[in-house]
Enzyme design. Structure first.
Site, short mmCIF file in Angstrom:
data_model
loop_
_atom_site.label_atom_id
_atom_site.label_comp_id
_atom_site.label_asym_id
_atom_site.label_seq_id
_atom_site.Cartn_x
_atom_site.Cartn_y
_atom_site.Cartn_z
N SER A 400 0.85 -1.18 0.00
CA SER A 400 0.00 0.00 0.00
C SER A 400 0.89 1.23 0.00
CB SER A 400 -0.91 0.02 1.23
OG SER A 400 -1.58 1.26 1.34
N TYR A 414 -2.54 -2.56 10.02
CA TYR A 414 -2.51 -2.67 8.56
C TYR A 414 -1.26 -1.99 7.99
CZ TYR A 414 -4.05 -2.27 3.71
OH TYR A 414 -4.14 -2.34 2.35
#
Length: 515
Positions: A400, A414
């Site tokens: 990400s 995350y």
């Protein structure tokens, strides 16, 4: 299966040594060696092919047990082809031909001269001299391209010098390094001196041709192989991560590629996608299927994986990436039923979003187990098959841009795992590069899918965080395009987040996390 037996074939002015073995009555596969080898270079390959075929190995003139032509003209390609055809015609039916190095150069001449005598031709590290000459003529206005091709053959200039190479071959250490005997070294020079610079003419080839492209070959480049393209009506090229002497160093892989071509198995690219039941995984599966790949859809939800498989014309398997044994079993089934995958896309995994105080220790274990360990398990399951196949491959991991590089509020677990996945991809890329296996990390930022965040940690609804996650995403199809482009370009595309200057990173953080 008949044991190996030796015989000699009488030609015009010399005898050729032939060793035959395998299944009597089966289709013959003729193996031609190069310089400075003898037919022994094919020992490992022949040991595998003889289980199905009648394997015929021939010592070229002046090598092994074959006689030496009385004059240099006996080493001309046309003359060696004429001698080879004496052997081939004895089978009274077409044969499959395989050539390495000068054996391949001679093979090109044979299949052009008498195509009706051959069912197929597999070429390793030996382009047709006429095709190369034609390529140079067509690219004469691109001197750098020609120079890059010619520099691969720098040693040939030395071989053409009188006496000097013969003196060099007398040094025991040189012979040891080359793994060759003095006789093959001296006689093999005549192949160069009789043929290089003799005005070779390109000829068309109607026989199906298979080029095994050796990735680490210091003598033959991609341009040498591409020289054949205008002249061959049925050409297949398969990569193999091996050096020049692949028949000796990688006999299992070479024999498998020969068999696949003989059997007509010109396989589709196999792409394995985890998390393929929806979101990025499903979009990636669809994207590769649209380009002709055979998709293997993996998902913890087998029904969802099957829907993707139905849409892509592929296959579906259930896989929980938190289960190591299950990952190994799925990898075994995929290899057994569909072949070693060319691309493995690790997209499975999800985890809770929420502030650090609301993210429990169990939440941390969940996201680490799925998002980080899931990638590790998947790659550990598939990597041995890709490495053993020695034809390269590609691993794509979804990280990400925001969570892997920039500080974000509300996504501590995350963000941490995605940063770890990014570093894992970089480490794997360095480790697997010698095997020709590429690793790409895709860093798309927040993606607008139903599975962008599995759940939100803590008891509260966290409406503002949910809206932030849902409202700022790319579409999954856009991310799938990034994955496809990264594989097609053979580069780790979309790693821009790692290269963002710190000041720009802080500016993006303020935009992504308004107070």
């Amino acid at each position: 299966m008949a044991p190996a037996r030796e015989r000699f074939v009488e030609c015009a002015d010399l005898r050729l040594r032939v060793v035959e073995e395998g299944v009597e009555g089966a289709t013959a596969v003729v193996l031609l060696h190069g310089f400075p080898d003898s037919l022994r270079v094919w020992d490992g390959v022949a040991a595998r092919l003889r289980e199905r075929f009648w394997v015929v190995r021939v010592d070229l003139p002046g090598a092994g047990g074959s006689g030496r032509p009385p004059a240099r003209e006996g080493f001309r390609i046309a003359r060696v082809v004429r001698d080879l055809m004496v052997v081939v015609r004895q089978f009274r039916q077409p044969v499959h031909l395989v050539g390495h190095d000068w054996g391949s150069v001679i093979g090109w001449g044979a299949v052009a001269e008498e195509p009706s005598s051959f069912l197929s031709f597999t070429s390793l590290s030996g382009p047709d001299l006429g095709h190369v000459r034609d390529w140079v003529a067509r690219h004469r206005w691109h001197p750098l391209a020609v120079l890059n091709l010619v520099r691969k053959s720098w040693y040939i200039a030395g071989f053409l010098l009188p006496a000097l190479p013969e003196l060099l071959w007398r040094v025991p250490e040189v012979r040891r390094r080359l793994g060759a005997h003095h006789r093959e070294l001296v006689n093999g020079l005549e192949l160069y001196r009789a043929n290089i610079g003799r005005g070779a003419v390109a000829r068309r080839v109607s026989v199906p041709v298979h080029q095994i492209a050796l990735a680490d070959d210091p003598y033959v480049s991609r341009r040498h192989l591409e020289a054949a393209e205008p002249w061959v009506s049925d050409l297949t090229r398969t990569p193999l991560v091996a050096g020049h002497w692949a028949p000796r160093t990688h006999p299992a892989q070479v024999s498998r590629l020969i068999e696949d071509f003989i059997d007509g198995r010109r396989r589709r690219r196999v792409v394995v996608v985890t998390g393929a039941g929806g979101g990025i995984g499903r979009a990636t599966a669809v994207r590769f299927a649209r380009e002709g790949a055979l998709v293997v859809a993996l998902d913890v939800d087998l029904a969802a994986a099957r829907r993707t498989a139905d849409e892509t014309g592929g296959h579906a398997y259930a896989l929980d990436v938190t289960d190591s044994a299950a990952a190994r079993e799925v990898a075994r089934l995929v290899e057994e039923r569909h072949g070693v995958p060319d691309v493995v896309v690790a997209d499975a995994g999800a985890g809770p979003a929420g502030s650090s105080p609301s993210t429990s220790e169990e939440d941390w274990r969940e996201v680490l187990n799925a998002d980080l360990w899931g990638v590790v398990r998947l790659w550990r399951a598939f990597a041995p098959y890709l490495v053993e196949r020695a034809q390269g491959g590609h691993l794509v991991v979804t990280a990400s841009a925001a969570a892997g590089r920039f500080r974000t509020s509300g996504l501590p677990a995350y963000s941490t795992t995605r940063a770890a996945v990014l570093m894992l991809a970089q480490s794997l890329a360095a480790e697997l590069k010698p095997h020709g296996i590429r690793v790409s990390s895709i860093c798309p930022g927040v993606v607008d899918t139903a599975g962008a965040v599995t759940r939100f940690a803590g008891d509260e609804e966290q409406t503002s965080l949910r809206k932030k996650v849902r409202s700022r995403g790319l579409g999954p199809d856009e991310v799938a395009d990034q994955v496809f482009r990264a594989v097609e370009r053979e580069t780790a595309a979309a790693r821009a987040a790692r290269r963002v200057p710190p000041r720009l990173a802080r500016l993006i953080e303020r935009v992504a996390n308004p107070t």
